[in-house]
Write an enzyme that holds these catalytic residues in place. Sequence first.
Site, PDB file in Angstrom:
ATOM      1  N   ASN A  46       0.835  -1.206   0.000  1.00 34.16           N
ATOM      2  CA  ASN A  46       0.000   0.000   0.000  1.00 34.16           C
ATOM      3  C   ASN A  46       0.870   1.256   0.000  1.00 34.16           C
ATOM      4  O   ASN A  46       2.099   1.171  -0.015  1.00 34.16           O
ATOM      5  CB  ASN A  46      -0.969  -0.021   1.190  1.00 34.16           C
ATOM      6  CG  ASN A  46      -0.219  -0.046   2.514  1.00 34.16           C
ATOM      7  OD1 ASN A  46       0.557   0.851   2.815  1.00 34.16           O
ATOM      8  ND2 ASN A  46      -0.424  -1.098   3.304  1.00 34.16           N
ATOM      9  N   ASP A  73      -4.223  -6.076   5.275  1.00 34.72           N
ATOM     10  CA  ASP A  73      -5.213  -6.891   5.988  1.00 34.72           C
ATOM     11  C   ASP A  73      -5.226  -8.328   5.494  1.00 34.72           C
ATOM     12  O   ASP A  73      -5.559  -9.234   6.243  1.00 34.72           O
ATOM     13  CB  ASP A  73      -6.607  -6.270   5.799  1.00 34.72           C
ATOM     14  CG  ASP A  73      -6.742  -4.984   6.592  1.00 34.72           C
ATOM     15  OD1 ASP A  73      -6.264  -4.965   7.751  1.00 34.72           O
ATOM     16  OD2 ASP A  73      -7.289  -3.994   6.069  1.00 34.72           O
ATOM     17  N   LYS A 132       7.954 -17.252 -10.571  1.00 38.81           N
ATOM     18  CA  LYS A 132       7.106 -16.206 -11.138  1.00 38.81           C
ATOM     19  C   LYS A 132       5.887 -16.822 -11.833  1.00 38.81           C
ATOM     20  O   LYS A 132       6.034 -17.787 -12.592  1.00 38.81           O
ATOM     21  CB  LYS A 132       7.919 -15.384 -12.140  1.00 38.81           C
ATOM     22  CG  LYS A 132       7.166 -14.185 -12.664  1.00 38.81           C
ATOM     23  CD  LYS A 132       7.985 -13.391 -13.664  1.00 38.81           C
ATOM     24  CE  LYS A 132       7.135 -12.257 -14.226  1.00 38.81           C
ATOM     25  NZ  LYS A 132       7.745 -11.623 -15.377  1.00 38.81           N
ATOM     26  N   PRO A 177      -2.644 -11.633  10.593  1.00 42.11           N
ATOM     27  CA  PRO A 177      -2.850 -11.413  12.026  1.00 42.11           C
ATOM     28  C   PRO A 177      -2.951  -9.919  12.320  1.00 42.11           C
ATOM     29  O   PRO A 177      -2.329  -9.107  11.627  1.00 42.11           O
ATOM     30  CB  PRO A 177      -1.580 -11.994  12.653  1.00 42.11           C
ATOM     31  CG  PRO A 177      -0.562 -11.995  11.558  1.00 42.11           C
ATOM     32  CD  PRO A 177      -1.320 -12.176  10.280  1.00 42.11           C
ATOM     33  N   ASP A 178      -3.724  -9.555  13.324  1.00 45.77           N
ATOM     34  CA  ASP A 178      -3.796  -8.159  13.754  1.00 45.77           C
ATOM     35  C   ASP A 178      -2.729  -7.962  14.838  1.00 45.77           C
ATOM     36  O   ASP A 178      -2.868  -8.451  15.967  1.00 45.77           O
ATOM     37  CB  ASP A 178      -5.194  -7.838  14.290  1.00 45.77           C
ATOM     38  CG  ASP A 178      -5.365  -6.341  14.539  1.00 45.77           C
ATOM     39  OD1 ASP A 178      -4.422  -5.717  15.072  1.00 45.77           O
ATOM     40  OD2 ASP A 178      -6.426  -5.790  14.198  1.00 45.77           O
ATOM     41  N   ILE A 179      -1.666  -7.272  14.462  1.00 43.75           N
ATOM     42  CA  ILE A 179      -0.493  -7.142  15.351  1.00 43.75           C
ATOM     43  C   ILE A 179      -0.857  -6.357  16.609  1.00 43.75           C
ATOM     44  O   ILE A 179      -0.562  -6.754  17.738  1.00 43.75           O
ATOM     45  CB  ILE A 179       0.664  -6.446  14.589  1.00 43.75           C
ATOM     46  CG1 ILE A 179       1.020  -7.277  13.355  1.00 43.75           C
ATOM     47  CG2 ILE A 179       1.872  -6.259  15.491  1.00 43.75           C
ATOM     48  CD1 ILE A 179       1.899  -6.553  12.348  1.00 43.75           C
ATOM     49  N   PHE A 206      -3.185   3.421  15.486  1.00 41.23           N
ATOM     50  CA  PHE A 206      -3.528   4.434  14.491  1.00 41.23           C
ATOM     51  C   PHE A 206      -4.724   3.935  13.700  1.00 41.23           C
ATOM     52  O   PHE A 206      -4.970   2.738  13.630  1.00 41.23           O
ATOM     53  CB  PHE A 206      -2.347   4.681  13.543  1.00 41.23           C
ATOM     54  CG  PHE A 206      -1.470   5.821  13.982  1.00 41.23           C
ATOM     55  CD1 PHE A 206      -0.707   5.712  15.142  1.00 41.23           C
ATOM     56  CD2 PHE A 206      -1.404   7.004  13.255  1.00 41.23           C
ATOM     57  CE1 PHE A 206       0.092   6.761  15.570  1.00 41.23           C
ATOM     58  CE2 PHE A 206      -0.603   8.059  13.672  1.00 41.23           C
ATOM     59  CZ  PHE A 206       0.139   7.936  14.825  1.00 41.23           C
ATOM     60  N   LYS A 250     -12.894   1.870  16.474  1.00 47.36           N
ATOM     61  CA  LYS A 250     -11.658   1.086  16.369  1.00 47.36           C
ATOM     62  C   LYS A 250     -10.955   1.007  17.725  1.00 47.36           C
ATOM     63  O   LYS A 250     -10.406  -0.036  18.101  1.00 47.36           O
ATOM     64  CB  LYS A 250     -10.740   1.709  15.314  1.00 47.36           C
ATOM     65  CG  LYS A 250      -9.795   0.724  14.684  1.00 47.36           C
ATOM     66  CD  LYS A 250      -9.155   1.262  13.422  1.00 47.36           C
ATOM     67  CE  LYS A 250      -9.961   0.950  12.174  1.00 47.36           C
ATOM     68  NZ  LYS A 250      -9.340   1.411  10.948  1.00 47.36           N
ATOM     69  N   LYS A 279     -10.176  -2.560  19.481  1.00 43.29           N
ATOM     70  CA  LYS A 279      -8.808  -3.024  19.759  1.00 43.29           C
ATOM     71  C   LYS A 279      -8.530  -3.052  21.272  1.00 43.29           C
ATOM     72  O   LYS A 279      -7.490  -3.555  21.688  1.00 43.29           O
ATOM     73  CB  LYS A 279      -7.783  -2.125  19.067  1.00 43.29           C
ATOM     74  CG  LYS A 279      -8.034  -1.939  17.576  1.00 43.29           C
ATOM     75  CD  LYS A 279      -7.050  -2.693  16.710  1.00 43.29           C
ATOM     76  CE  LYS A 279      -7.356  -2.451  15.239  1.00 43.29           C
ATOM     77  NZ  LYS A 279      -6.517  -3.211  14.329  1.00 43.29           N
TER      78      LYS A 279
HETATM   79  N1  CTP Z   1      -2.983  -3.066  12.642  1.00 44.57           N
HETATM   80  C1  CTP Z   1      -2.145  -4.103  12.971  1.00 44.57           C
HETATM   81  N2  CTP Z   1      -2.236  -5.279  12.308  1.00 44.57           N
HETATM   82  C2  CTP Z   1      -3.137  -5.452  11.305  1.00 44.57           C
HETATM   83  C3  CTP Z   1      -4.002  -4.398  10.970  1.00 44.57           C
HETATM   84  C4  CTP Z   1      -3.899  -3.212  11.649  1.00 44.57           C
HETATM   85  O1  CTP Z   1      -1.326  -3.958  13.869  1.00 44.57           O
HETATM   86  N3  CTP Z   1      -3.210  -6.602  10.672  1.00 44.57           N
HETATM   87  C5  CTP Z   1      -2.912  -1.825  13.415  1.00 44.57           C
HETATM   88  C6  CTP Z   1      -2.420  -0.644  12.630  1.00 44.57           C
HETATM   89  O2  CTP Z   1      -1.017  -0.497  12.754  1.00 44.57           O
HETATM   90  C7  CTP Z   1      -3.155   0.500  13.310  1.00 44.57           C
HETATM   91  C8  CTP Z   1      -4.458  -0.113  13.744  1.00 44.57           C
HETATM   92  O3  CTP Z   1      -4.216  -1.513  13.811  1.00 44.57           O
HETATM   93  O4  CTP Z   1      -2.527   0.923  14.484  1.00 44.57           O
HETATM   94  C9  CTP Z   1      -5.618   0.144  12.817  1.00 44.57           C
HETATM   95  O5  CTP Z   1      -5.254  -0.141  11.489  1.00 44.57           O
HETATM   96  P1  CTP Z   1      -6.243   0.153  10.284  1.00 44.57           P
HETATM   97  O6  CTP Z   1      -5.632  -0.368   9.037  1.00 44.57           O
HETATM   98  O7  CTP Z   1      -6.683   1.589  10.331  1.00 44.57           O
HETATM   99  O8  CTP Z   1      -7.530  -0.671  10.662  1.00 44.57           O
HETATM  100  P2  CTP Z   1      -7.865  -2.193  10.646  1.00 44.57           P
HETATM  101  O9  CTP Z   1      -7.679  -2.718  12.033  1.00 44.57           O
HETATM  102  O10 CTP Z   1      -7.129  -2.900   9.571  1.00 44.57           O
HETATM  103  O11 CTP Z   1      -9.435  -2.135  10.329  1.00 44.57           O
HETATM  104  P3  CTP Z   1     -10.170  -1.705   8.947  1.00 44.57           P
HETATM  105  O12 CTP Z   1      -9.331  -2.244   7.845  1.00 44.57           O
HETATM  106  O13 CTP Z   1     -11.487  -2.355   9.074  1.00 44.57           O
HETATM  107  O14 CTP Z   1     -10.288  -0.226   8.954  1.00 44.57           O
END
Ligand code: CTP
Length: 415
Positions: A221, A290, A300, A318-320, A340, A354, A358
């Site tokens: 991204n 995500d 390739k 995973p959501d870190i 953030f 959010k 979280k």
């Molecule tokens: N984050 C993370 N790991 C992920 C996704 C998000 O640690 N897999 C953290 C980001 O670094 C940020 C926060 O979660 O601090 C929110 O990230 P954001 O991309 O705005 O939201 P998402 O949790 O991905 O939710 P959505 O895509 O539904 O907006």
Amino acid sequence: MGLIHCRFMQDLAGKHIVLGLTGGIACYKSAELCRLLVKAGATVQVVMTEAAAQFMTPVTMQALSGRPVYQSQWDVREPNNMPHINLSREADAIVLAPASADFIARLVQGRSDELLSLLCLARPAERVPLLIAPAMNREMWVHPATQRNLRQVDADGARVLGVGSGWQACGETGDGRMLEPQQLLEEIVAQFQPKTLAGQRVVVTAGPTFEALDPIRGITNHSSGKMGFAIARAAREAGADVTLVAGPVHLPTPRGVVRIDVQSAQQMLQASLQAAQSASIFIATAAVADWRPASQSEHKIKKDGSGQVPVLHFVENPDILLALAQGERARSGKLFCVGFAAESENLVAHARAKRERKGIPLLVGNIGPLTFGQDDNSLLLVDAKGERELPRAPKLALARELVTEIAARLPAGSA
Ligand code: CTP
């Protein structure tokens, strides 16, 4: 926008720096350092030893600082004939760049038979920091006498800023180069920042992640990593030990920050879990992908000529932040987590939701398209009490404000 930059980038406005040059070829870099200090808003008084004047003319330093250079303790310009007292009392900091091996040895002994060592000895130590940027040949640098002397000046209250490594004017390669002017400027600016995070260990994630499809391509991204890098710098300026877990970005590592480079969300998770084991603050600025491709092709993925496009399958990453916020350290109050939110609309509602989802005390909202790649941003701080906006400003200025906000929210006695 220009005005905002002017206001915030003058990090040394109102500061008076005595810049001391001693004998070494690195004097040529001090000319640039002097320019940077002036540009950052400082007034600079250059003092040169006799040896320094062999490498750089006082005329050059006078032109760059806009002030005649001092070279002698017998300088008749001072009505009381005490330049060592006057110069050291006026200073907000004394910076020795370059500091030669010989000059450091002189400091250790408290010698004072020429102006620069005399004014270092005469400085009011509790009020005027002494910053030392050594510069010498690599063999001189590693010599036990030099290392012993450096430990001693450190113990005597000076701050040794370290050296760089690489090609040296003598043709040899190794440690002992003076730090680059920009690095020295960062150290001098940091010296004046309030130490609101002293004793804290901070982990910051920054940048995008890159989720490989095959050895050539992947999903990523637009995140530039600038906000996360600015936060890492601001936290370090505030006295914290900082580890920066960085996705693939080409930004210089802030001075004194430990950087761990990663590519994918899974790697970022592992590095963050590891680093956060001893951390007290976790700040998730990374724009983590995500989803990642469900499988990664070893080679390739080729067109087969049929016009058929490949069908890609994804799995969720995973959501870190969530993993750390739900971990034992955060739940027992030892790890303060900050998230953030990059949104494209409806910032307040999304950011509030959010933060709840979280389970974190502080969430920082911003509008993705208005921040990615930009040097400026505006932030919305959301905590249990409500929202507060930090208006548009350079990211480093916002990062410093955010650090202050975080410090104010830490549980008492957490350092
Ligand atoms: N984050 C993370 N790991 C992920 C996704 C998000 O640690 N897999 C953290 C980001 O670094 C940020 C926060 O979660 O601090 C929110 O990230 P954001 O991309 O705005 O939201 P998402 O949790 O991905 O939710 P959505 O895509 O539904 O907006």
